[in-house]
Design a protein around this motif. Structure first.
Motif, PDB file in Angstrom:
ATOM      1  N   PRO A   5       0.808  -1.219   0.000  1.00 30.19           N
ATOM      2  CA  PRO A   5       0.000   0.000   0.000  1.00 30.19           C
ATOM      3  C   PRO A   5       0.849   1.280   0.000  1.00 30.19           C
ATOM      4  N   ILE A   6       0.326   2.287  -0.694  1.00 28.40           N
ATOM      5  CA  ILE A   6       0.924   3.622  -0.701  1.00 28.40           C
ATOM      6  C   ILE A   6      -0.192   4.653  -0.561  1.00 28.40           C
ATOM      7  N   LEU A   7      -0.015   5.561   0.390  1.00 24.37           N
ATOM      8  CA  LEU A   7      -0.941   6.674   0.558  1.00 24.37           C
ATOM      9  C   LEU A   7      -0.327   7.901  -0.101  1.00 24.37           C
ATOM     10  N   VAL A  21       0.629   4.118 -12.581  1.00 27.22           N
ATOM     11  CA  VAL A  21       2.071   3.878 -12.731  1.00 27.22           C
ATOM     12  C   VAL A  21       2.602   3.063 -11.555  1.00 27.22           C
ATOM     13  N   LEU A  22       2.151   3.370 -10.341  1.00 27.58           N
ATOM     14  CA  LEU A  22       2.597   2.609  -9.177  1.00 27.58           C
ATOM     15  C   LEU A  22       2.059   1.187  -9.197  1.00 27.58           C
ATOM     16  N   GLN A  23       0.854   0.997  -9.704  1.00 24.53           N
ATOM     17  CA  GLN A  23       0.296  -0.349  -9.810  1.00 24.53           C
ATOM     18  C   GLN A  23       1.151  -1.221 -10.733  1.00 24.53           C
ATOM     19  N   GLU A  24       1.656  -0.617 -11.801  1.00 17.38           N
ATOM     20  CA  GLU A  24       2.528  -1.354 -12.717  1.00 17.38           C
ATOM     21  C   GLU A  24       3.804  -1.823 -12.029  1.00 17.38           C
ATOM     22  N   LYS A  25       4.203  -1.123 -10.959  1.00 17.33           N
ATOM     23  CA  LYS A  25       5.418  -1.476 -10.215  1.00 17.33           C
ATOM     24  C   LYS A  25       5.115  -2.401  -9.035  1.00 17.33           C
ATOM     25  N   GLY A  26       3.836  -2.787  -8.858  1.00 20.94           N
ATOM     26  CA  GLY A  26       3.490  -3.720  -7.793  1.00 20.94           C
ATOM     27  C   GLY A  26       2.961  -3.084  -6.522  1.00 20.94           C
ATOM     28  N   TYR A  27       2.449  -1.858  -6.621  1.00 19.41           N
ATOM     29  CA  TYR A  27       1.929  -1.163  -5.451  1.00 19.41           C
ATOM     30  C   TYR A  27       0.438  -0.876  -5.631  1.00 19.41           C
ATOM     31  N   GLU A  28      -0.241  -0.714  -4.509  1.00 21.03           N
ATOM     32  CA  GLU A  28      -1.633  -0.260  -4.545  1.00 21.03           C
ATOM     33  C   GLU A  28      -1.687   1.113  -3.884  1.00 21.03           C
ATOM     34  N   ALA A  29      -1.952   2.125  -4.697  1.00 25.20           N
ATOM     35  CA  ALA A  29      -1.902   3.499  -4.212  1.00 25.20           C
ATOM     36  C   ALA A  29      -3.293   4.121  -4.186  1.00 25.20           C
ATOM     37  N   TRP A 209       4.095   0.349   5.090  1.00 26.80           N
ATOM     38  CA  TRP A 209       3.440   1.032   3.982  1.00 26.80           C
ATOM     39  C   TRP A 209       4.305   2.223   3.576  1.00 26.80           C
ATOM     40  N   TRP A 210       3.936   2.825   2.463  1.00 22.68           N
ATOM     41  CA  TRP A 210       4.537   4.086   2.049  1.00 22.68           C
ATOM     42  C   TRP A 210       3.525   5.226   2.218  1.00 22.68           C
ATOM     43  N   THR A 211       4.017   6.380   2.661  1.00 22.77           N
ATOM     44  CA  THR A 211       3.244   7.621   2.585  1.00 22.77           C
ATOM     45  C   THR A 211       4.055   8.595   1.743  1.00 22.77           C
ATOM     46  N   VAL A 212       3.389   9.289   0.805  1.00 25.57           N
ATOM     47  CA  VAL A 212       4.087  10.170  -0.125  1.00 25.57           C
ATOM     48  C   VAL A 212       3.443  11.551  -0.086  1.00 25.57           C
ATOM     49  N   TYR A 213       4.294  12.580  -0.029  1.00 25.98           N
ATOM     50  CA  TYR A 213       3.837  13.959   0.126  1.00 25.98           C
ATOM     51  C   TYR A 213       4.272  14.801  -1.073  1.00 25.98           C
ATOM     52  N   ALA A 236       3.908   0.338  10.255  1.00 23.09           N
ATOM     53  CA  ALA A 236       5.100   1.157  10.040  1.00 23.09           C
ATOM     54  C   ALA A 236       5.034   1.766   8.648  1.00 23.09           C
ATOM     55  N   ASN A 237       5.734   2.891   8.455  1.00 18.43           N
ATOM     56  CA  ASN A 237       5.685   3.480   7.115  1.00 18.43           C
ATOM     57  C   ASN A 237       7.015   4.091   6.716  1.00 18.43           C
ATOM     58  N   ARG A 238       7.275   4.004   5.418  1.00 18.08           N
ATOM     59  CA  ARG A 238       8.385   4.704   4.800  1.00 18.08           C
ATOM     60  C   ARG A 238       7.829   5.959   4.142  1.00 18.08           C
ATOM     61  N   ILE A 239       8.655   6.995   4.093  1.00 16.00           N
ATOM     62  CA  ILE A 239       8.182   8.290   3.625  1.00 16.00           C
ATOM     63  C   ILE A 239       8.821   8.638   2.283  1.00 16.00           C
ATOM     64  N   GLY A 240       7.971   9.052   1.347  1.00 20.96           N
ATOM     65  CA  GLY A 240       8.440   9.519   0.052  1.00 20.96           C
ATOM     66  C   GLY A 240       8.012  10.957  -0.183  1.00 20.96           C
ATOM     67  N   SER A 241       8.734  11.629  -1.072  1.00 18.93           N
ATOM     68  CA  SER A 241       8.453  13.039  -1.368  1.00 18.93           C
ATOM     69  C   SER A 241       8.621  13.266  -2.860  1.00 18.93           C
ATOM     70  N   ILE A 242       7.847  14.223  -3.388  1.00 21.59           N
ATOM     71  CA  ILE A 242       7.893  14.513  -4.817  1.00 21.59           C
ATOM     72  C   ILE A 242       9.078  15.384  -5.202  1.00 21.59           C
ATOM     73  N   GLY A 243       9.757  15.991  -4.207  1.00 20.64           N
ATOM     74  CA  GLY A 243      10.885  16.847  -4.553  1.00 20.64           C
ATOM     75  C   GLY A 243      11.633  17.351  -3.334  1.00 20.64           C
ATOM     76  N   PRO A 244      12.775  17.987  -3.540  1.00 23.75           N
ATOM     77  CA  PRO A 244      13.648  18.390  -2.429  1.00 23.75           C
ATOM     78  C   PRO A 244      13.047  19.444  -1.508  1.00 23.75           C
ATOM     79  N   VAL A 245      12.190  20.323  -2.020  1.00 18.36           N
ATOM     80  CA  VAL A 245      11.591  21.344  -1.159  1.00 18.36           C
ATOM     81  C   VAL A 245      10.665  20.689  -0.139  1.00 18.36           C
ATOM     82  N   THR A 246       9.849  19.746  -0.603  1.00 16.93           N
ATOM     83  CA  THR A 246       8.947  19.029   0.304  1.00 16.93           C
ATOM     84  C   THR A 246       9.739  18.183   1.288  1.00 16.93           C
ATOM     85  N   THR A 247      10.793  17.533   0.819  1.00 19.53           N
ATOM     86  CA  THR A 247      11.650  16.739   1.707  1.00 19.53           C
ATOM     87  C   THR A 247      12.236  17.604   2.810  1.00 19.53           C
TER      88      THR A 247
END
Length: 282
Positions: A5-7, A21-29, A209-213, A236-247
């Protein structure tokens, strides 16, 4: 094996690009909208659009889809009026550059142009879409624009950082900033988040899971809410970001470690980065 799962804390798009695109990589977003937007200063934006030459405005800077939405709303008002202003105004802007921070913003600007091309907005020239961040866009504008080329109309929101404005000011590039929208947390955000987690929990069997901002403004509300709710469910979750400013915003404001920052602000770059990280961690 079930999909991980990815939120995604962003507005859903009509084409479900990120989910697909994420589903093609094996994720459910699942996309979870965080903010609600209110348009502001529409009449002043109309004044600038119709009387651009009077104000010496020779281009536009747009760094978010929400600014595009405000532009579209102003143009809708202009084109709905029994006036002769629309055609010459849109013809003028058909010859002006639109500086944009990424391909998604460029696509939104092109969508606005296509909607109003029969009123005179015959073409749009977007520049800077490969920049990816406000800082890079600011430097791109400085490199490609003379200080004598007239002012840029910079459409902003209430939570815009001053990165672009600061770079333009320091390098003598004249601009007119105009706040065209304001944002606040959606009143139903908490229930939308809980519903998304519950729907994914029914089929998920993963240790994290993943959470992406996608922006500091959404992370402000979503990071603590997601952290609290996922922890309460033992996830538990891993955190993703769309770019360096958000990170940078997440790490500074919440002391959280961002595991993945997309090298480009698009679905493919994000999906490839997350997949590469997961493979490396196995």
């Amino acid at each position: 094996m079930t999909s991980r799962p990815i939120l995604l804390f962003k507005e859903p798009s009509p084409d479900n690009e990120y989910e697909n695109v994420l589903q093609e990589k094996g994720y459910e977003a699942k996309c979870i909208p965080v903010l609600q937007t209110t348009t502001t200063n529409t009449d002043l934006l109309l004044e600038y659009l119709v009387n651009a030459e009077v104000h010496d405005l020779r281009g536009v800077v747009i760094t978010s889809k929400r600014s595009c939405d405000s532009l579209a709303e102003a143009l809708a008002k202009l084109c709905s009026q029994p006036s002769k202003d629309a055609i010459p105004a849109l013809a003028y802007w058909s010859n002006a550059p639109f500086y944009v921070v990424g391909e998604a913003t460029a696509a939104s600007v092109r969508g606005v142009q296509q909607r109003y091309q029969d009123y005179g907005f015959t073409i749009v020239r977007t520049l800077g879409e490969s920049s990816g961040t406000g800082e890079k866009l600011g430097h791109f504008i400085v490199e490609h624009r003379s200080s004598e080329a007239g002012k840029l109309l910079y459409l902003t929101g209430d939570k815009n950082r001053d990165t672009v404005a600061s770079i333009l000011s320091k390098n003598g590039i004249p601009f007119q900033a105009l706040r065209v929208y304001e944002t606040s947390q959606r009143s139903d955000f908490g229930s939308l988040l809980e519903t998304a987690i519950d729907s994914l929990s029914s089929s998920a069997n993963h240790d994290f899971w993943w959470t992406v901002y996608f922006a500091p403004s959404t992370a402000k509300f979503a990071v603590p809410a997601a952290r609290q709710l996922l922890q309460s469910k033992g996830i538990a979750n891993r955190i993703g970001s769309i770019g360096p400013v958000t990170t940078s915003s997440i790490e500074k404001d919440f002391g959280a470690s961002v595991d993945v920052t997309a090298p480009r602000p698009d679905a493919s770059a994000l999906a490839e980065s997350i997949l590469a990280y997961d493979r490396y961690q196995v």
